[in-house]
Design a protein around this motif. Structure first.
Motif, PDB file in Angstrom:
ATOM      1  N   GLY A  13      68.740  72.885  35.403  1.00  0.00           N
ATOM      2  CA  GLY A  13      67.308  73.146  35.449  1.00  0.00           C
ATOM      3  C   GLY A  13      66.472  71.911  35.215  1.00  0.00           C
ATOM      4  N   LEU A  14      66.842  70.786  35.809  1.00  0.00           N
ATOM      5  CA  LEU A  14      66.124  69.535  35.609  1.00  0.00           C
ATOM      6  C   LEU A  14      64.880  69.488  36.491  1.00  0.00           C
ATOM      7  CD1 LEU A  14      69.161  67.077  35.596  1.00  0.00           C
ATOM      8  CD2 LEU A  14      68.183  68.368  33.683  1.00  0.00           C
ATOM      9  N   HIS A  15      63.825  68.884  35.968  1.00  0.00           N
ATOM     10  CA  HIS A  15      62.556  68.837  36.694  1.00  0.00           C
ATOM     11  C   HIS A  15      62.671  67.931  37.926  1.00  0.00           C
ATOM     12  CE1 HIS A  15      58.259  68.237  37.480  1.00  0.00           C
ATOM     13  NE2 HIS A  15      58.062  69.329  36.757  1.00  0.00           N
ATOM     14  N   PRO A  16      62.070  68.334  39.065  1.00  0.00           N
ATOM     15  CA  PRO A  16      62.179  67.535  40.295  1.00  0.00           C
ATOM     16  C   PRO A  16      61.675  66.098  40.143  1.00  0.00           C
ATOM     17  CG  PRO A  16      61.320  69.713  40.787  1.00  0.00           C
ATOM     18  CD  PRO A  16      61.379  69.612  39.304  1.00  0.00           C
ATOM     19  N   LEU A  17      60.597  65.884  39.375  1.00  0.00           N
ATOM     20  CA  LEU A  17      60.086  64.525  39.196  1.00  0.00           C
ATOM     21  C   LEU A  17      61.092  63.641  38.464  1.00  0.00           C
ATOM     22  CD1 LEU A  17      56.345  65.219  38.264  1.00  0.00           C
ATOM     23  CD2 LEU A  17      57.264  64.394  40.445  1.00  0.00           C
ATOM     24  N   ALA A  18      61.714  64.203  37.433  1.00  0.00           N
ATOM     25  CA  ALA A  18      62.725  63.441  36.699  1.00  0.00           C
ATOM     26  C   ALA A  18      63.954  63.205  37.558  1.00  0.00           C
ATOM     27  CB  ALA A  18      63.106  64.176  35.418  1.00  0.00           C
ATOM     28  N   VAL A  19      64.310  64.194  38.376  1.00  0.00           N
ATOM     29  CA  VAL A  19      65.457  64.040  39.268  1.00  0.00           C
ATOM     30  C   VAL A  19      65.209  62.917  40.265  1.00  0.00           C
ATOM     31  CG1 VAL A  19      66.770  65.168  41.106  1.00  0.00           C
ATOM     32  CG2 VAL A  19      66.208  66.431  39.022  1.00  0.00           C
ATOM     33  N   GLU A  20      64.009  62.847  40.799  1.00  0.00           N
ATOM     34  CA  GLU A  20      63.663  61.780  41.743  1.00  0.00           C
ATOM     35  C   GLU A  20      63.779  60.411  41.084  1.00  0.00           C
ATOM     36  OE1 GLU A  20      59.919  60.379  44.602  1.00  0.00           O
ATOM     37  OE2 GLU A  20      59.766  62.188  43.363  1.00  0.00           O
TER      38      GLU A  20
END
Length: 372
Positions: free
Chosen positions: A95-102
């Motif tokens: 459940g990692l945030h998309p911004l952090a994943v990017e």
């Protein structure tokens, strides 16, 4: 205050166990993706309960499912330079945030700390000193990489970019001291931050040796050979790389020492203060080195200016000496029929004597004043 890893090492020594040794007694390098049976990007994945590793090789999906069926442990997943497709499954699973994943996939981020819902995301710059026989205007001195850490209540996901800063030995150190690893995911975050800052100290010390070498070359008597300003400027640029890694990390570490982050254990928060103190020490050193390099560069430029002035004074002095015979010979070289001393027997010796006397007096005067 001693940091967590140093306390763990001391505890290990009291038990008579070599610090950093795994269960087999030897350190295993887990940094290379090709050695991992878990995939191209996943370097290691394990479940920890009460600080003890439960499984040697298990996939992230199985690991998190196992932990959530029986609360009290956490999963540590380590990845090395994952692509978007490789990381998307892990991001969805935890459940990692998309911004952090990017940020984690594309890297090239400033050190920072961000909170997304119940997940803490931290970016740290890793540094390595590049050995070289001689500093040149193109030498690479500091090599940087990145480590991104996702911390949740029951998981830690680390993403590493670059060819150095392996977390394999660090994982083994923590596994060798389960009493500290039992404090949860925040203990892993502290150990990573502590290792990164310790490397800053090592690199800063090595850079200081280069600065001392350049400083010695600038002020050494090399008999006309001057230090290369390109070396000084290159060293300043490489120091800037270290500064970019160190300076922005101060605020994130300060945040980790403050209350308000539920995923950071209160005991671990005290150890973050020690890491913050070490970072302040490195930051002061880097700032001092930056000022010192500026001073060395200014001194080098001043030396060049002084040398040019000395050359101009020598040229001017010799031009003044040569002007005497040029002027006298120019006067007596005029083709007039009636000129004094033109038909006098002692005219030529007298003119030569006047020229030599005038040139000698000028030479002595310039010599006395340091122009020659």
């Amino acid at each position: 205050m001693r940091n967590l890893r140093k306390a763990a090492q001391a505890a290990g020594e009291r038990r008579g166990r070599p610090v950093g040794d795994g269960p087999s007694g030897g350190r295993v390098d887990l940094s290379h993706p090709g050695r991992s049976p878990l995939g191209n990007a996943v370097v290691n994945c394990a479940i920890y309960r009460d600080g003890v590793r439960q499984h040697a090789a298990i996939g992230p999906d199985e690991a998190i499912a196992h932990v959530r069926k029986r609360p009290g442990g956490f999963v540590w997943v380590g990845l090395h330079e994952p692509g978007e497709e490789e990381f998307s499954g892990v991001a969805e699973l935890f459940g990692l945030h998309p911004l952090a994943v990017e940020d984690a996939v594309h890297a090239h981020q400033r050190p920072k700390l961000e909170l997304y819902d119940e997940t803490l995301f931290m970016v740290l710059k890793t540094v390595r000193y590049v050995e070289h026989d001689r500093l040149t205007s193109t030498s690479e001195v500091v090599d940087t990489g990145e480590v991104m850490v996702f911390v949740g209540k029951d998981f830690v996901v680390t993403v590493r970019h670059g060819g150095h800063g392996s977390l394999g030995p660090l994982r083994e150190q923590l596994e060798a001291h389960p009493e500290h690893l039992a404090k949860g995911p925040s203990a892993v975050l502290h150990a990573i931050a502590d290792q990164v800052v310790d490397h800053y100290l090592d690199v800063a010390g090595a850079v200081r040796d280069d600065i001392d070498e350049v400083e010695a070359s600038v002020f050494a008597d090399t008999r006309g050979r001057r230090a290369d300003p390109g070396q000084i400027y290159q060293l300043k640029r490489e120091l800037l790389e270290l500064k970019r890694a160190v300076a922005p990390l101060d605020r994130p570490l300060q945040q980790l020492t403050e209350a308000g982050l539920p995923m950071v254990d209160q005991d671990i928060r005290r150890y973050f203060r020690d890491v913050s103190d070490h970072l302040t020490r490195v930051s002061d050193q880097v700032s001092g080195y930056d000022f010192l390099i500026d001073s060395i560069l200014q001194a080098n430029l001043a030396q060049v200016t002084v040398a040019q002035n000395e050359d101009m004074r020598k040229i001017t002095a010799w031009a003044a000496i040569i002007a005497v015979p040029t002027m006298v010979c120019g006067v007596y070289g005029m083709n007039f029929q009636y000129m004094p001393e033109l038909h006098w027997r002692f005219g030529y010796p007298l003119v030569i004597g006047v020229i030599l006397t005038a040139c000698s007096l000028l030479y002595r005067g310039f010599r006395r004043n340091g122009w020659l």
